[in-house]
Design a protein around this motif. Structure first.
Motif, PDB file in Angstrom:
ATOM      1  N   ILE A 172      10.251   7.750   2.566  1.00 49.23           N
ATOM      2  CA  ILE A 172       9.346   8.048   3.484  1.00 49.23           C
ATOM      3  C   ILE A 172       9.007   7.396   4.815  1.00 49.23           C
ATOM      4  O   ILE A 172       9.296   6.933   5.046  1.00 49.23           O
ATOM      5  CB  ILE A 172       9.103   6.784   2.418  1.00 49.23           C
ATOM      6  N   GLN A 173       8.163   8.555   5.133  1.00 51.34           N
ATOM      7  CA  GLN A 173       7.504   8.196   6.539  1.00 51.34           C
ATOM      8  C   GLN A 173       6.197   8.708   6.846  1.00 51.34           C
ATOM      9  O   GLN A 173       5.011   9.300   5.581  1.00 51.34           O
ATOM     10  CB  GLN A 173       8.196   9.903   7.079  1.00 51.34           C
ATOM     11  N   PRO A 174       5.031   8.259   7.389  1.00 54.23           N
ATOM     12  CA  PRO A 174       5.905   7.498   7.984  1.00 54.23           C
ATOM     13  C   PRO A 174       5.822   5.745   8.092  1.00 54.23           C
ATOM     14  O   PRO A 174       4.845   5.530   6.363  1.00 54.23           O
ATOM     15  CB  PRO A 174       4.751   7.708   9.407  1.00 54.23           C
ATOM     16  N   LEU A 175       6.131   4.425   8.720  1.00 49.03           N
ATOM     17  CA  LEU A 175       6.445   3.389   8.221  1.00 49.03           C
ATOM     18  C   LEU A 175       5.699   2.924   9.088  1.00 49.03           C
ATOM     19  O   LEU A 175       6.016   2.983  10.069  1.00 49.03           O
ATOM     20  CB  LEU A 175       8.451   3.840   7.968  1.00 49.03           C
ATOM     21  N   PRO A 176       5.520   1.069   9.305  1.00 48.23           N
ATOM     22  CA  PRO A 176       4.474   0.609   9.635  1.00 48.23           C
ATOM     23  C   PRO A 176       5.693  -0.205  10.776  1.00 48.23           C
ATOM     24  O   PRO A 176       7.249   0.014   9.911  1.00 48.23           O
ATOM     25  CB  PRO A 176       4.067  -0.459   8.900  1.00 48.23           C
ATOM     26  N   GLU A 177       5.673  -0.639  12.159  1.00 47.26           N
ATOM     27  CA  GLU A 177       6.401  -0.637  12.330  1.00 47.26           C
ATOM     28  C   GLU A 177       6.489  -2.153  12.500  1.00 47.26           C
ATOM     29  O   GLU A 177       7.509  -2.467  12.273  1.00 47.26           O
ATOM     30  CB  GLU A 177       5.839  -1.220  14.152  1.00 47.26           C
ATOM     31  N   GLY A 178       5.724  -3.419  12.056  1.00 46.04           N
ATOM     32  CA  GLY A 178       4.930  -4.657  10.733  1.00 46.04           C
ATOM     33  C   GLY A 178       5.319  -5.544  12.019  1.00 46.04           C
ATOM     34  O   GLY A 178       5.690  -6.549  11.854  1.00 46.04           O
ATOM     35  N   ASP A 235       1.208  -0.722  -0.354  1.00 47.92           N
ATOM     36  CA  ASP A 235      -0.097   0.039   0.328  1.00 47.92           C
ATOM     37  C   ASP A 235       0.831   0.975   0.083  1.00 47.92           C
ATOM     38  O   ASP A 235       0.450   1.919  -0.539  1.00 47.92           O
ATOM     39  CB  ASP A 235      -1.328  -0.124   1.038  1.00 47.92           C
ATOM     40  N   ILE A 236       1.689   1.302   0.941  1.00 46.25           N
ATOM     41  CA  ILE A 236       2.979   2.449   0.420  1.00 46.25           C
ATOM     42  C   ILE A 236       3.173   2.809  -0.797  1.00 46.25           C
ATOM     43  O   ILE A 236       3.553   4.124  -1.216  1.00 46.25           O
ATOM     44  CB  ILE A 236       4.052   2.139   1.676  1.00 46.25           C
ATOM     45  N   SER A 295      -0.612  -2.807  -8.158  1.00 54.65           N
ATOM     46  CA  SER A 295      -1.110  -3.437  -8.132  1.00 54.65           C
ATOM     47  C   SER A 295      -1.874  -5.184  -8.015  1.00 54.65           C
ATOM     48  O   SER A 295      -2.426  -5.711  -7.146  1.00 54.65           O
ATOM     49  CB  SER A 295      -2.998  -2.848  -8.774  1.00 54.65           C
ATOM     50  N   GLY A 296      -1.314  -5.391  -9.404  1.00 54.35           N
ATOM     51  CA  GLY A 296      -1.098  -6.601  -9.667  1.00 54.35           C
ATOM     52  C   GLY A 296      -0.178  -7.829  -8.251  1.00 54.35           C
ATOM     53  O   GLY A 296      -1.125  -8.795  -8.499  1.00 54.35           O
ATOM     54  N   MET A 297       0.625  -7.005  -7.764  1.00 54.75           N
ATOM     55  CA  MET A 297       1.294  -7.564  -7.119  1.00 54.75           C
ATOM     56  C   MET A 297      -0.065  -7.885  -5.167  1.00 54.75           C
ATOM     57  O   MET A 297      -0.052  -8.826  -4.519  1.00 54.75           O
ATOM     58  CB  MET A 297       3.062  -7.357  -6.291  1.00 54.75           C
TER      59      MET A 297
END
Length: 161
Positions: free
Chosen positions: A143-149, A20-21, A73-75
């Protein structure tokens, strides 16, 4: 919810967050070369999803059809299919307590027996390894913000229990 469902749910959810990012980035940003992973965001994400697809097909004993779609989108579509297939295989293995049962990896030369439990653990840890590389590339790109994951974030944000 058991541990396997948590691991698989978190795995696909976190990969989806990164896709999504990346969906907000230009092709130049997606294809910028780095000295890590598979050298670009696009190639590394493609590798993560391809790994899920191929190992799922191998464990299911189905023909290997390598997917080449590398648009974001394909991925995302490929991830949804791979996630469902992997979950189906994992649920069957769990229900039959077949963690140590083997399947034949026809991509090995010569073909080699591999345990389902080890293969499932491999897919999950492999994805996590490469997602860390994607996060690093995104950080280098500013790129910000990034998820912790992490799994706690997944559980909190998806409200699963």
């Amino acid at each position: 919810m058991d541990l396997l469902d948590r691991l698989l749910g978190h795995d696909a959810w976190t990969t989806r967050q990164l896709l999504d990012i990346c969906g907000t980035l230009s092709n130049e940003q997606l294809d910028q070369k780095y000295d890590i992973g598979h050298r670009s965001l696009r190639a590394t994400l493609h590798h993560i999803i391809s790994n899920m697809e191929i190992w799922s097909l191998l464990m299911a004993g189905e023909p290997i059809e390598r997917q080449t779609t590398q648009s974001v989108s394909g991925m995302l579509r490929r991830l949804t299919v791979a996630e469902a297939k992997l979950q189906k295989i994992a649920s069957k293995v769990e229900a039959e307590n077949g963690w140590d049962e083997v399947w034949i990896d026809i991509l090995n030369d010569p073909p080699k027996e591999k345990p389902f439990g080890t293969a499932l653990a491999h897919v999950i840890t492999h994805s996590m390894h490469h997602r860390a590389q994607v996060l690093y590339m995104l950080r280098l790109s500013g790129i910000q913000p990034l998820p912790e994951g992490d799994v706690f974030s997944w559980e909190t944000q998806t409200k699963v229990h």
